[in-house]
Write an enzyme that holds these catalytic residues in place. Structure first.
Site, PDB file in Angstrom:
ATOM      1  N   TYR A 212     -12.582 113.491  -4.865  1.00 26.20           N
ATOM      2  CA  TYR A 212     -13.114 112.270  -4.236  1.00 26.20           C
ATOM      3  C   TYR A 212     -14.459 111.889  -4.859  1.00 26.20           C
ATOM      4  CZ  TYR A 212      -9.538 113.952  -1.103  1.00 26.20           C
ATOM      5  OH  TYR A 212      -8.360 114.427  -0.607  1.00 26.20           O
TER       6      TYR A 212
ATOM      7  N   SER B 286      -4.456 117.829   0.950  1.00 23.22           N
ATOM      8  CA  SER B 286      -4.374 116.920  -0.198  1.00 23.22           C
ATOM      9  C   SER B 286      -3.938 117.585  -1.506  1.00 23.22           C
ATOM     10  CB  SER B 286      -5.710 116.232  -0.426  1.00 23.22           C
ATOM     11  OG  SER B 286      -5.849 115.204   0.512  1.00 23.22           O
TER      12      SER B 286
ATOM     13  N   VAL C   5      -8.517 119.180   2.551  1.00 25.26           N
ATOM     14  CA  VAL C   5      -9.436 119.413   3.668  1.00 25.26           C
ATOM     15  C   VAL C   5      -9.108 120.673   4.479  1.00 25.26           C
ATOM     16  CG1 VAL C   5     -10.270 117.041   3.961  1.00 25.26           C
ATOM     17  CG2 VAL C   5      -8.215 117.798   5.196  1.00 25.26           C
TER      18      VAL C   5
ATOM     19  N   TYR D 202       4.033 111.662   4.691  1.00 30.58           N
ATOM     20  CA  TYR D 202       2.701 112.030   4.197  1.00 30.58           C
ATOM     21  C   TYR D 202       2.070 113.116   5.083  1.00 30.58           C
ATOM     22  CZ  TYR D 202      -2.288 111.688   3.238  1.00 30.58           C
ATOM     23  OH  TYR D 202      -3.599 112.008   2.959  1.00 30.58           O
TER      24      TYR D 202
ATOM     25  N   LYS E  90      -0.787 116.331  -2.893  1.00 31.04           N
ATOM     26  CA  LYS E  90      -0.746 115.070  -3.647  1.00 31.04           C
ATOM     27  C   LYS E  90      -0.405 115.306  -5.129  1.00 31.04           C
ATOM     28  CE  LYS E  90      -4.091 112.938  -0.474  1.00 31.04           C
ATOM     29  NZ  LYS E  90      -5.503 112.553  -0.247  1.00 31.04           N
TER      30      LYS E  90
HETATM   31  N1  GLU Z   1      -4.120 114.908   5.519  1.00 34.26           N
HETATM   32  C1  GLU Z   1      -5.488 114.617   5.170  1.00 34.26           C
HETATM   33  C2  GLU Z   1      -5.806 113.174   5.492  1.00 34.26           C
HETATM   34  O1  GLU Z   1      -5.033 112.330   5.213  1.00 34.26           O
HETATM   35  C3  GLU Z   1      -5.681 114.913   3.713  1.00 34.26           C
HETATM   36  C4  GLU Z   1      -7.106 114.716   3.252  1.00 34.26           C
HETATM   37  C5  GLU Z   1      -7.552 115.802   2.305  1.00 34.26           C
HETATM   38  O2  GLU Z   1      -7.008 116.896   2.277  1.00 34.26           O
HETATM   39  O3  GLU Z   1      -8.504 115.561   1.565  1.00 34.26           O
HETATM   40  O4  GLU Z   1      -6.835 112.868   6.031  1.00 34.26           O
END
Ligand code: GLU
Length: 312
Positions: free
Chosen positions: A244, A65, A262, A192, A68
């Site tokens: 989050y 993430s 993650v 993505y 992003k």
């Molecule tokens: N590729 C992961 C997902 O979509 C990213 C989530 C993350 O890194 O927090 O679940």
């Protein structure tokens, strides 16, 4: 301060290497579950260009993430203010892949850093039906900003997530039903998954994030990445939405704009002072690197760095 910083970074890495409780490696993406929780890496780059590294600072890991942030940079460049018609700017207070809120709010994701928000941003930068276009833009940006042309996507991680990413597919289709996505859903999801599968080291990541501490200009090349106002806005979103449903806690205990993934990485910025990347694969229940967060807390407390403490 430089001497102190070298000591702080070294001691933090030693403490984290020995920590008995290390969090839980993400297992919902099978390829990530193979990682050892023993890793810890850290790089701090200060505004004068000095780099302080410790532990597994040069080992590439899946940025997940953290991508992003760079997708948002691309969308800001190509879509400007229109971007905010697709995605909000409020902390979600929920899990990164929550479906409930999206349904309650008519398909418009709360912010660009939860999964649906990021998928909506990727949809904007994915040109037509070609997933390589969207993820490729992010990869090119990361190579350029880090100065490492060898950065690549890990195909096994992208495949692993595509094969199991049913929640993300559900989020994407739901947004498509609400016309929040305009492109081909499968192409957007593929883009993505591939952007999340980009592998970088802490050093690459800290270098790629230098524009965030420098009003939007990459100090290495002098090139403007985003406007000064956009850099402030990205930092604001990282502070309020970067972790989050643990974002408030992170702002409380660390006090710096940061984005987690993650894969166990966290990219943080200290406006005017430093760009920081940490990595340790064990996660907290909210999906943020447990020791990465603790390391940033220790660093912030030892240096006094905080967006709420402009004198340090
Ligand atoms: N590729 C992961 C997902 O979509 C990213 C989530 C993350 O890194 O927090 O679940």
């Amino acid at each position: 301060m430089d001497q102190d910083l070298a000591t702080i970074v070294r001691e933090t890495a030693t403490e984290m290497a020995l920590a008995p409780v290390r969090g839980r490696v993400a297992d919902y993406i099978p390829e990530l579950a193979k990682l050892s929780d023993r890793h810890f890496g850290m790089v701090v780059i200060t505004a004068d260009g000095a780099e302080f590294a410790a532990g597994d600072a040069d080992l590439p890991f899946s940025i997940q993430s953290i991508s992003k942030v760079f997708a948002l940079v691309e969308a800001m460049a190509s879509h400007g203010e229109a971007l905010w018609q697709r995605v909000g700017r409020e902390p979600s207070g929920g899990a990164f892949n929550s479906i409930v809120q999206l349904e309650a709010e008519g398909g418009k994701p709360r912010n660009p850093f939860i999964n649906p928000g990021a998928i909506a941003v990727t949809d904007l930068i994915t040109d037509g039906d070609d997933p390589r276009a969207g993820a490729g833009r992010i990869l090119r940006l990361l190579r350029q900003l880090s100065g490492n042309g060898g950065i690549a996507m890990d195909g096994a991680v992208a495949y692993s997530e595509a094969a199991t990413g049913h929640r993300n597919a559900a989020l994407a289709h739901f947004m498509k039903a609400h016309k929040v996505l305009s492109g081909n859903v499968e192409a957007t999801l593929s883009a993505y998954f591939h952007q999340c599968a980009i592998a970088m080291s802490c050093r690459d990541l800290a270098r790629a994030g230098r524009f965030l501490m420098n009003d939007g200009v990459d100090p290495a090349s002098g090139q403007r990445v985003v406007s000064a106002e956009q850099a402030r806005r990205i930092n604001a979103l990282m502070l309020t939405c970067g972790h989050y449903d643990a974002s408030g806690d992170f702002a409380f205990s660390v006090g710096l704009p940061a984005k987690s993934g993650v894969g166990g990485g966290i990219l943080a910025s200290v406006p005017g002072r430093a760009s920081i990347a940490v990595w340790s694969p064990g996660l907290s229940p909210q999906g943020n690197s447990l020791l990465g967060t603790r390391a940033l807390e220790r660093l912030a407390s030892a240096t006094g760095w905080s967006v709420f403490n402009p004198n340090r």
